[in-house]
Structures are given as structure tokens and as C-alpha cells.
Write an enzyme that holds these catalytic residues in place. Structure first.
Site, mmCIF file in Angstrom:
data_model
loop_
_atom_site.group_PDB
_atom_site.id
_atom_site.type_symbol
_atom_site.label_atom_id
_atom_site.label_comp_id
_atom_site.label_asym_id
_atom_site.label_seq_id
_atom_site.Cartn_x
_atom_site.Cartn_y
_atom_site.Cartn_z
ATOM 1 N N ARG A 1 0.798 -1.233 0.000
ATOM 2 C CA ARG A 1 0.000 0.000 0.000
ATOM 3 C C ARG A 1 0.821 1.269 0.000
ATOM 4 O O ARG A 1 0.322 2.313 -0.442
ATOM 5 C CB ARG A 1 -1.025 -0.013 1.129
ATOM 6 C CG ARG A 1 -0.510 -0.034 2.510
ATOM 7 C CD ARG A 1 -1.649 0.109 3.511
ATOM 8 N NE ARG A 1 -2.691 -0.897 3.379
ATOM 9 C CZ ARG A 1 -3.414 -1.381 4.387
ATOM 10 N NH1 ARG A 1 -3.194 -0.939 5.604
ATOM 11 N NH2 ARG A 1 -4.346 -2.251 4.200
ATOM 12 N N HIS B 1 -3.595 6.278 8.185
ATOM 13 C CA HIS B 1 -4.274 5.032 8.542
ATOM 14 C C HIS B 1 -3.626 4.311 9.725
ATOM 15 O O HIS B 1 -4.332 3.813 10.591
ATOM 16 C CB HIS B 1 -4.254 4.125 7.311
ATOM 17 C CG HIS B 1 -5.000 2.836 7.467
ATOM 18 N ND1 HIS B 1 -6.328 2.772 7.835
ATOM 19 C CD2 HIS B 1 -4.599 1.533 7.278
ATOM 20 C CE1 HIS B 1 -6.719 1.498 7.874
ATOM 21 N NE2 HIS B 1 -5.688 0.738 7.562
HETATM 22 C C1 SIN Z 1 -8.287 -2.612 4.492
HETATM 23 O O1 SIN Z 1 -9.269 -3.308 4.645
HETATM 24 O O2 SIN Z 1 -7.870 -2.221 3.406
HETATM 25 C C2 SIN Z 1 -7.524 -2.200 5.709
HETATM 26 C C3 SIN Z 1 -6.986 -3.372 6.368
HETATM 27 C C4 SIN Z 1 -5.697 -3.001 7.015
HETATM 28 O O3 SIN Z 1 -5.445 -1.838 7.307
HETATM 29 O O4 SIN Z 1 -4.884 -3.895 7.186
#
Ligand code: SIN
Length: 506
Positions: free
Chosen positions: A271, A332
Site C-alpha cells: 500500500r 491510517h
Molecule cells: C483494508 O481493509 O484495506 C484495511 C486493512 C488493514 O489496514 O490492514
């Protein structure tokens, strides 16, 4: 009023609940709920390698996503103990989604080499994990209390021996032989986050005051796909990576694929890579979002798997089934945190940390998707086991209070951190941030912001989710982890030392 227990656990997300549950049969525990944290909002799931999947493949994916900066021994504990913790959760009543043949349904997310994410309620995994742990804990009779932590109690010898709690009616002191911080990350230190507003780094500020060090604070993870609602601050709705796991793709505002050619896994790259690509695309196009296109995914799959995302979309009048939806990155997860050993012990006797507030090294420079609920389950149990086997003796000497300060202007702190320590950083901006934070006081948000800025300024290379446009590549001169402690005056975080990479320590 003062009362005494063996262990106070602060925080009732997955890590705090797992710790309290693991201690329920052996110790007198008090679980202090300071808001439910990020757990109930987690969508994607829990990574678990079992059956034909190999925990060592999971470890490899974790380390690749973490840019090779993970602690290999702790990653091994995470992936090897994880499936057993998931099985126990099922025994406690957690209802994970299943296939027609009764097997657990497993999906794919960014950075994983195979589908290994178990999920519940389609995209409501965090809520189900939270519900199951809470009801298991209720059955044990562990005492819980709701309040706001306003301080720690420290002995003359430096041990943590209690907490101060504002219950609304009064401030209460609770003495304990161990205090476990399970207070989550730092979402509220940024303007836009997937975290609820209660997540503001209180545990991090308290640990620093107690004399603990923080590590890897520059590695703040931004989720690539948060629904762009027009709001640019507060808690914003997540669009789980699993939507891309089921086949959705990212497009720029002109309709062109963003991730094509950028990474072999394209839209399912780790990510940090996807968030960076989106940031660059938005910057290039002068847009405030990109598109997530799930229109090629079967509507019944989307309906069954993503009821939460569909409801968030409906609230802003877009339909995931038939049209592209607007998304943008937002803060996040904190990959670093309070430095602990593998059993949650900090450098301060009597003080433990677990879950997002802690830095065990399992996330390296960028957490692998769906490893966070797993971390709470695995390391919550490890802390509980350690405190069952060996609880510090009660320190009956003189004590003093470490009180959490107040932030004078939280919005200003969030604005500074967002502007200068977001996905893209550079030395000039970080220096400006340090100057502007000079008058921000000594509350938790100011402390967190200064810690992130100090570490991001020191690290003059790019790796994982720390991306310096003035030092855009990894540089092995920066293969050491960066630690932050309070300065001698006890007011401001500063770089204390570099320590060797985890691998080199072995
Ligand atoms: C998501 O569902 O994309 C987030 C899960 C995470 O942060 O590991």
C-alpha cells in the site's frame, strides 16, 4: 480514591481485549476503556497462513511490504502464532465468512502472494472481532471501567506503578504492578484519517514522559483508498483493499489505469507504493481524488463482500456497482511506536505496550495489509503470557504523577503535520514543521507531531511509507532504526540514538 489491581490494561481494541482476556484467569485485571479505537472500523480482515499456505510465505510478504526493515524473529512469531489465535477467536464465537463447503473464505489484499485474509460480515471484520472478544471477556468477569487516562504514576526508582483516570465525576488513582498501553495509533494528529477521533497518541506521549523510547516514528502509513466525500478532515470512510483484491482497479481522472507498469502486482502492490502513485497522480492532475473502478466485478460479489463500503458510497450518492467511486489516501496506521521487546515490555519497568501503540518491528517500514488485527491478537496474548509468568513486584516507595498535557490548538498541529509530514516529505518542509510546532505546547498531539517530524527529518532516505522527495531512494547508510526520547528538560522529543538493524542485532 485509590484502588489496587495486578494489571491495568488501557484501551479496549483488539490488542487490549486480547491482553485482558489472556490474563483473566491468572491476574486481577482492570480494563480501562478509553474509546473503542480503530478495531471496530477495520474492514479487510485478519491474515492467517494455514493449510496449503505457508507461514514462511506470509513472513516473506510481510518483510517485502516492510521494505526489508522488519524484525525477522518477531515476524516469525506473528505468522506462526497467528492461525492459532484465529482458531481461538472462532472458539470464542467469532463468525468469519465461509464458503459453500464450510471452509473459511479467504481473500487477497495488497502485498500478499496468495489469498490468506479471513473476513467477517463481508467487510466488517473489525466489528466482529471486537464483538467476539468483548463478549468472551464479559464471560470472564474481568472488571472494566470507562474514562480518560490523564496520567501515569511512577515510583522514585522509575517503575510505573499506577494510572490516573478521569471518570467524568472524579480523577481516580489505580495502583498496579503492571500497566499495559493498548491505546492505538496517532490518527487524530493528522487532518484526515481512517481512525476515530479518540485515537490521538495519548499512550505514546505517556510512554515518552515515563522514560521509554519510540522507534520508527517516521513510518506513518496512509491508506490508498479512502472515500473522497468532499470532507478533508476528521474520520473518513475506508474503502478496503479487498475491493481491489476482488478485481477493482485505480484510474486517474482521465480514466487511465494508474498502477499499470508501476509494479508487478499492479493494483495489489504494497500500500505504500499504491498510496504514493495516487498522490503523484493527484498532484500531476491537480485533482483531489482518483477513481476506483469496480464495475467489472460481479454485482453479487460486491453486494455480499462489501456492505459497509456500499453504505458509505450510498451516503454520498455514488454506486460502487455501476460507477467509479472517488478515493484519495488518508492517514491510517503508525508502523512505529513505543519500543518494546517481543513480550510487550518497554524500557521502563512496569510499563508494557501492545498493538498499534507499540513498535515490535513486525511492520518494518510499511505494514502488510490485514496484519494489524493479527498483531493485536498475537502480541496481546504474548503480553498476557509474560505477565502471567512474571509480574513485577509491587513498588511501595514514594511516587510522583506524570500528567498528560493539553493541546492548545489541535487543528493547527494537524494542519502542520498533514502539510509537511504526509505521504511526500522533504527537508525544508520538515524544518518548517519543527519551527511551527515550537509553540504548540506539550500535549499529546504536539508530542506525537514533534516525534514524527524529528524522525522524518533525521532519516535522509526513502523506504516504505517514508518518502523524502529530496532523498528519493533507499540508502544503506540509513539501515539503522531511529529512536526518539524526551530531551533532558523532559518537554520535547529528540533523536536519542540510532540502533542497529534487527537482523544485525542477532
Ligand atoms: C483494508 O481493509 O484495506 C484495511 C486493512 C488493514 O489496514 O490492514
Amino acid at each position: 480514591m485509590t484502588r489496587a489491581v495486578d494489571v491495568v490494561v488501557i484501551g479496549s481494541g483488539v490488542a487490549g481485549l486480547s491482553t485482558a482476556l489472556g490474563l483473566a484467569a491468572t491476574r486481577e485485571v482492570l480494563l480501562l476503556s478509553v474509546g473503542d479505537g480503530s478495531t471496530p472500523w477495520a474492514q479487510g480482515g485478519v491474515s492467517a497462513a494455514y493449510g496449503e499456505d505457508d507461514p514462511l510465505d506470509h513472513a516473506h510478504d510481510t518483510d517485502v511490504a516492510g521494505a526489508g526493515f522488519c524484525d525477522p524473529r518477531n515476524v516469525r512469531a506473528l505468522v506462526e502464532e497467528g492461525p492459532q489465535r484465529v482458531a481461538e477467536l472462532i472458539a470464542h464465537g467469532a463468525r468469519f465468512d465461509r464458503n459453500a463447503d464450510g471452509s473459511l473464505s479467504r481473500t487477497l489484499e495488497g502485498g500478499h502472494s496468495r489469498p490468506r485474509i479471513v473476513h467477517a460480515g463481508g467487510d466488517a471484520t473489525g466489528a466482529e472481532v471486537h464483538r467476539a472478544l468483548r463478549s468472551a471477556l464479559e464471560r470472564t468477569g474481568v472488571r472494566t471501567m470507562t474514562g480518560r487516562t490523564v496520567g501515569l504514576v511512577q515510583s522514585e526508582s522509575g517503575s510505573i506503578v499506577g494510572v490516573l483516570v478521569d471518570t467524568g465525576a472524579q480523577t481516580e488513582q489505580i495502583d498496579a504492578r503492571a500497566v499495559v498501553l493498548a491505546t492505538g495509533g496517532i490518527g487524530n494528529a493528522y487532518l484526515a484519517s481512517t481512525n476515530p477521533s479518540t485515537v490521538r497518541g495519548d499512550g505514546i506521549a505517556l510512554a515518552l514522559q515515563a522514560g521509554a523510547s519510540l522507534v520508527d516514528m517516521e513510518f506513518v502509513q496512509f491508506h490508498p483508498t479512502v472515500l473522497y466525500t468532499g470532507e478533508t478532515s476528521g474520520q473518513l470512510p475506508l474503502v478496503t483493499e479487498a475491493v481491489r483484491g476482488e478485481g477493482a482497479v485505480l484510474r486517474d481522472i482521465h480514466g487511465r489505469r494508474i498502477m499499470d507498469g508501476l509494479h508487478p502486482r499492479a493494483d495489489l502492490a504494497p500500500r505504500d507504493i499504491v498510496a504514493r502513485a495516487i498522490e503523484s497522480t493527484m498532484r500531476r492532475d491537480g485533482s483531489n481524488h482518483v477513481w476506483l473502478d469496480a464495475t467489472a466485478v460481479a454485482p453479487d460479489v460486491l453486494r455480499r463482500r462489501f456492505p459497509t463500503v456500499l453504505a458509505s458510497c450510498a451516503r454520498i450518492g455514488v454506486d460502487l456497482l455501476t460507477e467509479q467511486i472517488p478515493v484519495a489516501p488518508a492517514e491510517h496506521f503508525l508502523c512505529g511506536g513505543v519500543r518494546t521487546d517481543r513480550n510487550g515490555a518497554t524500557e521502563v519497568p512496569g510499563l508494557y505496550a501492545v498493538g498499534e501503540v507499540a513498535a515490535t518491528g513486525v511492520h518494518g517500514a510499511n505494514r502488510l495489509a490485514s496484519n494489524s488485527l493479527l498483531e493485536g491478537l498475537v502480541f496481546g496474548r504474548r503480553v498476557a503470557t509474560a505477565l502471567t509468568l512474571d509480574l513485577p513486584a509491587r513498588d511501595r516507595g514514594r511516587t510522583h504523577e506524570l500528567a498528560l498535557g493539553e493541546d492548545r490548538d489541535p487543528e493547527r498541529i494537524r494542519t502542520i503535520l498533514t502539510k509537511y509530514a504526509g505521504i511526500r516529505r522533504d527537508g525544508a518542509g520538515l524544518n518548517a514543521a519543527a519551527d511551527e510546532l515550537g509553540s504548540a505546547g506539550t500535549g499529546p498531539l504536539a508530542t506525537v507531531a514533534r516525534s514524527v517530524v524529528a524522525a522524518a527529518t533525521a532519516r535522509q532516505d526513502s523506504r516504505g511509507c517514508h518518502w523524502r522527495s529530496d532523498h528519493p531512494h533507499p540508502d544503506d547508510r540509513w539501515d539503522d532504526h531511529i529512536a526518539v526520547r524526551l530531551d533532558e528538560a523532559g518537554t520535547s522529543p529528540e533523536i536519542s540514538n540510532m540502533f542497529l538493524s534487527y537482523a544485525a542485532q542477532k
